[in-house]
Design a protein around this motif. Structure first.
Motif, short mmCIF file in Angstrom:
data_model
loop_
_atom_site.label_atom_id
_atom_site.label_comp_id
_atom_site.label_asym_id
_atom_site.label_seq_id
_atom_site.Cartn_x
_atom_site.Cartn_y
_atom_site.Cartn_z
N ALA A 238 0.81 -1.22 0.00
CA ALA A 238 0.00 0.00 0.00
C ALA A 238 0.84 1.27 0.00
O ALA A 238 0.30 2.37 -0.11
CB ALA A 238 -0.94 0.01 1.21
N ALA A 239 2.16 1.14 0.10
CA ALA A 239 3.02 2.32 0.16
C ALA A 239 3.00 3.09 -1.16
O ALA A 239 2.91 2.49 -2.24
CB ALA A 239 4.45 1.92 0.51
N SER A 240 3.07 4.40 -1.07
CA SER A 240 3.08 5.25 -2.26
C SER A 240 4.37 5.07 -3.04
O SER A 240 5.46 5.00 -2.46
CB SER A 240 2.93 6.72 -1.85
N ASP A 241 4.26 5.01 -4.37
CA ASP A 241 5.46 4.92 -5.21
C ASP A 241 6.26 6.21 -5.16
O ASP A 241 7.48 6.20 -4.98
CB ASP A 241 5.07 4.64 -6.67
N GLY A 242 5.56 7.34 -5.32
CA GLY A 242 6.24 8.62 -5.48
C GLY A 242 7.11 9.01 -4.32
O GLY A 242 8.22 9.53 -4.50
N ALA A 243 6.66 8.78 -3.09
CA ALA A 243 7.42 9.19 -1.91
C ALA A 243 8.75 8.46 -1.79
O ALA A 243 9.69 8.98 -1.18
CB ALA A 243 6.59 8.97 -0.65
N ARG A 244 8.87 7.28 -2.39
CA ARG A 244 10.11 6.51 -2.28
C ARG A 244 11.25 7.16 -3.05
O ARG A 244 12.42 6.89 -2.78
CB ARG A 244 9.90 5.08 -2.81
N LEU A 245 10.92 8.01 -4.01
CA LEU A 245 11.96 8.68 -4.80
C LEU A 245 12.91 9.45 -3.89
O LEU A 245 14.11 9.53 -4.16
CB LEU A 245 11.32 9.61 -5.83
N ARG A 246 12.37 10.01 -2.81
CA ARG A 246 13.17 10.83 -1.90
C ARG A 246 13.80 10.00 -0.77
O ARG A 246 14.36 10.56 0.17
CB ARG A 246 12.31 11.95 -1.30
N GLU A 247 13.70 8.68 -0.86
CA GLU A 247 14.20 7.81 0.22
C GLU A 247 15.36 6.93 -0.25
O GLU A 247 15.43 5.76 0.06
CB GLU A 247 13.06 6.95 0.76
N ASP A 262 7.00 7.21 -14.19
CA ASP A 262 5.63 7.45 -14.62
C ASP A 262 4.98 8.52 -13.73
O ASP A 262 5.61 9.09 -12.84
CB ASP A 262 4.82 6.15 -14.65
N THR A 263 3.69 8.78 -13.97
CA THR A 263 3.00 9.89 -13.30
C THR A 263 2.90 9.72 -11.79
O THR A 263 2.67 10.69 -11.07
CB THR A 263 1.58 10.07 -13.87
N ALA A 264 3.04 8.49 -11.29
CA ALA A 264 2.98 8.27 -9.84
C ALA A 264 4.10 9.03 -9.11
O ALA A 264 3.99 9.31 -7.92
CB ALA A 264 3.07 6.78 -9.52
N TYR A 265 5.16 9.35 -9.82
CA TYR A 265 6.30 10.04 -9.21
C TYR A 265 6.26 11.55 -9.43
O TYR A 265 7.16 12.26 -9.01
CB TYR A 265 7.61 9.48 -9.78
N ARG A 266 5.20 12.06 -10.11
CA ARG A 266 5.10 13.49 -10.37
C ARG A 266 4.44 14.20 -9.19
O ARG A 266 3.27 13.98 -8.89
CB ARG A 266 4.29 13.71 -11.65
N SER A 267 5.20 14.98 -8.48
CA SER A 267 4.69 15.80 -7.38
C SER A 267 5.63 16.98 -7.20
O SER A 267 6.80 16.94 -7.62
CB SER A 267 4.60 15.00 -6.08
#
Length: 360
Positions: A238-247, A262-267
């Motif tokens: 259930a963890a968000s894909d996008g937030a992992r970019l910064r981890e 992909d768009t899941a990482y756009r924030s």
């Protein structure tokens, strides 16, 4: 006389396996498994043997057994059987027909010891150093993505699920250690969206399919040039894909600064983070809410997809070729399983690149 005949038959059979293309023989020829020895010995911390007892199996041999398991998606019991049955396995492990092979319990204990020592990250880094020494540096930017990895489903009540989501152990489990050891408190349910397929009458459903899914999520970053996994992380499904970019998923050693995803990482948080870290975002842009996608964004996303889609090869290889699946309980063991799958993927990719470089 029978021994000589038996040896001749084995040698002839092994030669036949080589002719048919024994993948494990290619692994032995291309991968120096001894490079893992320092990290294995550090994690295992075996005694010096002064207290007696049967000496442990060679750690490199045991690690090669884990590689066999990962390549073939085998349980410990099945691995024990096949090690005693398959000549290709024996040759890869350096075992003769009369040699003692580890049993299922020994394999479990070895993997558990590495798991509890948190050794898988260091083992991954050790092989990544081997790739770099062979000339396969992270180049041409990197691509991020994530995939769901199934785990055995848990049969919990709604109250138990609520406690788990809150990070608590259900009261009914606390005085039942046997039950608690079989309950996965880290895996989570999520929805897996699948593109709707055209119906028999030619019509298309109005929405995509949402399928419940239980397990974990494997996050990876690959380099665009050679497509090796360079960074990875395991979370619940259930963890968000996008937030992992910064981890820690971005590789600062890549020779180029571009990042595809992909768009899941756009924030905004991710875009700001990449800019501050010196990366150039090639992340897909999202469709405006309740508005058609502008043509120039469609074209930009299409161009990015040509590159971004290369990461799908990694997950397809892990799931179709090695049957990636988490059999164990808990995120620590799931991390070990996924980490092994990532090492083995890089080994297979290394074999492929070495083979085409010698034939070019």
């Amino acid at each position: 006389m029978s021994y000589v005949k038996h040896t001749f038959v084995s040698s002839a059979r092994l030669a036949r396996l080589s002719g048919l293309g024994d993948q494990l023989e290619a692994f032995s020829r291309t991968v120096d498994f001894e490079v893992f020895c320092p990290e294995l010995e550090k994690a295992l911390a075996y005694s010096d043997g002064s207290k007696g007892g049967r000496p442990p199996f060679d750690p490199v041999l045991m690690f090669k057994i884990l590689v066999i398991q990962t390549l073939n998606n085998l349980s410990d019991k099945r691995t024990e059987y096949l090690m005693n049955d398959r000549l290709s396995f024996m040759r890869f492990l350096g075992l003769g027909l009369s040699d003692r092979a580890p049993d299922a319990k020994t394999i479990w204990l070895f993997r558990e010891r590495l798991t509890q020592a948190g050794a898988i990250e260091r083992l991954f880094e050790r092989f990544d150093a081997t790739l770099r020494s062979a000339g396969y540096l992270p180049m041409s930017g990197q691509i991020l993505d994530a995939t769901l990895v199934a785990a055995p489903k848990q049969r919990n009540t709604n109250a138990e699920k609520a406690d788990l989501r809150a990070g608590c152990i259900p009261e009914d489990w606390q005085d039942k250690p046997s039950k608690l050891s079989h309950k996965d408190r880290h895996a989570r349910w999520t929805l897996k969206f699948t593109k709707a397929k055209r119906q028999d009458d030619g019509t298309m459903p109005s929405s995509d399919l949402a399928i419940p899914f239980f397990g974990y999520k494997s996050h990876v970053s690959i380099d665009r040039k050679f497509r090796f996994i360079r960074k990875w992380k395991t979370t619940d499904a259930a963890a968000s894909d996008g937030a992992r970019l910064r981890e820690g998923l971005l590789d600062k050693t890549n020779t180029a600064s571009s990042v595809w995803a992909d768009t899941a990482y756009r924030s905004k948080a991710n875009e700001d983070f990449m800019e501050k870290q010196g990366f150039v975002s090639k992340v897909h842009r999202k469709k405006p809410h309740l508005k058609p996608m502008p043509l120039h964004i469609q074209r930009s996303n299409a161009g990015k997809s040509v590159i971004r889609s290369r990461v799908e090869h990694v997950f397809a290889n892990q799931k179709s070729q090695t049957g990636l699946f988490v059999r164990t309980v808990g995120i620590t063991r799931a991390t070990m399983r996924i980490g092994l799958a990532n090492i083995v993927y890089n080994m297979r990719r290394f074999l492929f690149l070495q083979r085409i470089s010698t034939t070019a």
